[in-house]
Scaffold this motif. Structure first.
Motif, short mmCIF file in Angstrom:
data_model
loop_
_atom_site.label_atom_id
_atom_site.label_comp_id
_atom_site.label_asym_id
_atom_site.label_seq_id
_atom_site.Cartn_x
_atom_site.Cartn_y
_atom_site.Cartn_z
N LEU A 160 0.90 -0.92 -0.10
CA LEU A 160 -0.65 -0.11 -0.34
C LEU A 160 1.05 1.41 -0.56
O LEU A 160 1.03 2.35 -0.95
N VAL A 161 1.51 1.25 1.20
CA VAL A 161 2.69 2.37 0.47
C VAL A 161 3.06 2.69 -0.34
O VAL A 161 3.60 4.00 -0.96
N SER A 162 4.14 1.57 -0.74
CA SER A 162 4.89 1.22 -1.98
C SER A 162 3.60 2.00 -3.54
O SER A 162 4.09 2.59 -4.68
N ALA A 163 2.26 1.84 -3.80
CA ALA A 163 1.66 2.25 -4.20
C ALA A 163 1.29 3.70 -4.32
O ALA A 163 1.33 4.39 -5.46
N SER A 164 1.44 3.86 -2.29
CA SER A 164 0.86 5.52 -2.50
C SER A 164 2.01 6.69 -3.16
O SER A 164 1.43 7.19 -4.23
N ILE A 165 3.23 6.27 -2.96
CA ILE A 165 4.19 6.43 -3.46
C ILE A 165 4.10 7.00 -5.18
O ILE A 165 4.59 7.60 -6.10
N LEU A 166 3.81 5.66 -5.63
CA LEU A 166 3.76 5.49 -7.19
C LEU A 166 2.59 6.65 -7.51
O LEU A 166 3.14 7.28 -8.43
N ALA A 167 1.60 6.78 -6.63
CA ALA A 167 0.26 7.46 -6.86
C ALA A 167 0.95 9.01 -7.59
O ALA A 167 0.05 9.96 -7.67
N ALA A 168 2.10 9.17 -6.48
CA ALA A 168 2.12 10.91 -6.13
C ALA A 168 3.28 10.75 -7.22
O ALA A 168 3.47 12.19 -7.56
N THR A 169 4.10 10.25 -7.82
CA THR A 169 5.03 10.17 -8.90
C THR A 169 4.46 9.88 -9.96
O THR A 169 5.23 10.61 -10.63
N GLN A 170 2.92 9.37 -10.36
CA GLN A 170 2.47 8.83 -12.11
C GLN A 170 1.34 9.54 -12.28
O GLN A 170 0.21 8.88 -11.09
N ASP A 171 0.73 10.40 -12.30
CA ASP A 171 -0.57 10.81 -13.12
C ASP A 171 -1.61 10.26 -13.12
O ASP A 171 -2.25 10.59 -13.11
N HIS A 172 -1.74 8.92 -14.10
CA HIS A 172 -2.10 7.97 -14.21
C HIS A 172 -2.81 7.24 -13.24
O HIS A 172 -4.53 6.07 -13.28
N ILE A 173 -2.09 7.80 -11.86
CA ILE A 173 -2.61 6.02 -10.58
C ILE A 173 -3.49 6.63 -9.55
O ILE A 173 -3.20 8.19 -8.94
N ASP A 174 -4.86 7.64 -9.92
CA ASP A 174 -6.04 8.19 -9.29
C ASP A 174 -5.67 7.16 -7.67
O ASP A 174 -6.33 5.89 -7.12
N TRP A 202 12.25 15.59 -4.79
CA TRP A 202 12.72 14.22 -4.50
C TRP A 202 13.20 12.71 -4.95
O TRP A 202 13.98 12.47 -5.12
N LEU A 203 11.60 12.75 -4.68
CA LEU A 203 11.34 11.32 -5.71
C LEU A 203 11.69 11.13 -6.33
O LEU A 203 12.17 9.30 -7.17
N LYS A 204 11.11 12.19 -7.69
CA LYS A 204 10.83 11.32 -9.23
C LYS A 204 12.35 10.63 -9.42
O LYS A 204 13.57 11.25 -9.33
N GLY A 205 12.44 9.42 -10.10
CA GLY A 205 13.82 8.77 -9.78
C GLY A 205 14.82 8.38 -8.99
O GLY A 205 15.41 7.57 -9.32
N PHE A 206 13.98 8.21 -8.01
CA PHE A 206 14.04 8.19 -6.30
C PHE A 206 13.08 6.86 -5.71
O PHE A 206 13.41 7.00 -4.79
N GLN A 207 13.07 6.47 -6.84
CA GLN A 207 11.36 5.21 -6.12
C GLN A 207 11.92 4.38 -5.50
O GLN A 207 11.30 3.75 -4.51
N THR A 208 13.09 4.26 -5.59
CA THR A 208 13.33 2.34 -4.87
C THR A 208 14.06 2.87 -3.45
O THR A 208 13.30 2.20 -2.46
N TRP A 209 14.36 4.76 -2.95
CA TRP A 209 13.99 4.63 -1.63
C TRP A 209 13.07 4.68 -0.96
O TRP A 209 12.92 4.67 0.00
N GLY A 210 11.64 5.41 -1.61
CA GLY A 210 10.21 4.53 -0.87
C GLY A 210 10.29 3.54 -0.76
O GLY A 210 9.37 3.56 0.35
N ALA A 268 -3.87 8.24 1.91
CA ALA A 268 -3.50 9.96 1.73
C ALA A 268 -2.49 10.55 2.40
O ALA A 268 -1.99 11.38 1.34
N LEU A 269 -2.27 10.05 3.96
CA LEU A 269 -0.87 10.87 3.92
C LEU A 269 0.47 9.94 3.11
O LEU A 269 1.40 11.05 2.60
N ILE A 270 1.10 9.08 2.87
CA ILE A 270 1.22 8.53 1.83
C ILE A 270 1.70 9.14 0.23
O ILE A 270 2.57 10.50 0.12
N TYR A 271 0.58 9.64 -0.40
CA TYR A 271 0.36 10.28 -1.06
C TYR A 271 0.92 11.95 -1.28
O TYR A 271 1.04 12.20 -1.45
#
Length: 220
Positions: free
Chosen positions: A38-52, A170-178, A158-161
């Motif tokens: 869930l946390v990983s998907a929320s980080i992904l949603a914050a950096t990828q516009d196609h995930i609501d 800082w997250l763009k290109g560094f999803q591995t750290w998330g 909501a929190l992670i997003y």
């Protein structure tokens, strides 16, 4: 291909289904890293516009509620023998110490153990099945289950997003750290609950040690 470009090609539907499925299976009593996913998907949603994030939170909530409900039904039908069987199959998760810890939380919190259990890594897999085994009235279970599922899944998303949006440069290109941060958070929660399980087991053994001499004296 750059990781950012690759992530942009991941279908949103597959992310929603994966999150709902993993959380649902974890909630019905099978040890899976639901929180990490869930946390990983929320980080992904914050950096990828196609995930609501709203759809993501809804899928996570639905998985949590449905999974817990199935776990409750299985626990109610299987009873104590189910816990014994699970202890043999998954001793690291359903061993006597973990069961004792979970039962102590139910004795202390009642129906709200289902609600609070949603926020505790190890207790999350026990809440539904154990509520069924202990014959908790379904209406009580349902209230705590729905509230816990929505607040935990929706709140985490909501929190992670939000944090991800703020930290997007800082997250763009560094999803591995998330992902590393999510894994460390999950491991920390697991170790904390393992420590509490040991404390509950020690308290249970101490109580049994006190009862044994009393029983022996009564027998004489």
């Amino acid at each position: 291909m750059h990781i950012q470009e690759w992530l942009a090609t991941v279908p949103a539907l597959s992310v929603y289904l994966l999150v709902g499925l993993v959380i649902g299976v974890e909630s019905l009593g099978i040890p899976l890293p639901g929180e990490i996913v869930l946390v990983s998907a929320s980080i992904l949603a914050a950096t990828q516009d196609h995930i609501d994030p709203f759809v993501l939170g809804a899928c996570a909530s639905a998985g949590a509620i449905i999974g817990d409900s199935i776990g409750y039904a299985i626990g109610r039908k299987g009873g104590k023998p189910l816990l014994t069987w699970a202890g043999r199959k998954f001793p690291k998760h359903f061993g006597p110490d973990h069961i004792a810890m979970a039962e102590s939380k139910f004795e202390k919190w009642g129906m709200w153990a289902v609600f609070f259990g949603r926020f505790i890594a190890l207790l999350r897999i026990f809440a539904g099945p154990l509520a069924g085994v202990l014959k908790m009235p379904y209406w009580k279970f349902l209230i705590a289950n729905v509230l816990g599922g929505v607040i935990w899944a929706g709140g985490t998303t909501a929190l992670i997003y939000t944090v991800g949006m703020v930290a997007e440069p800082w997250l763009k290109g560094f999803q591995t750290w998330g992902l590393v941060a999510a894994v460390l958070f999950g491991i920390g929660s697991f170790l904390l609950m393992k420590h509490r399980a040991k404390k509950a087991a020690a308290a249970r053994k101490a109580a049994e040690a006190v009862k044994t001499p009393i029983a022996a004296t009564t027998g004489d």
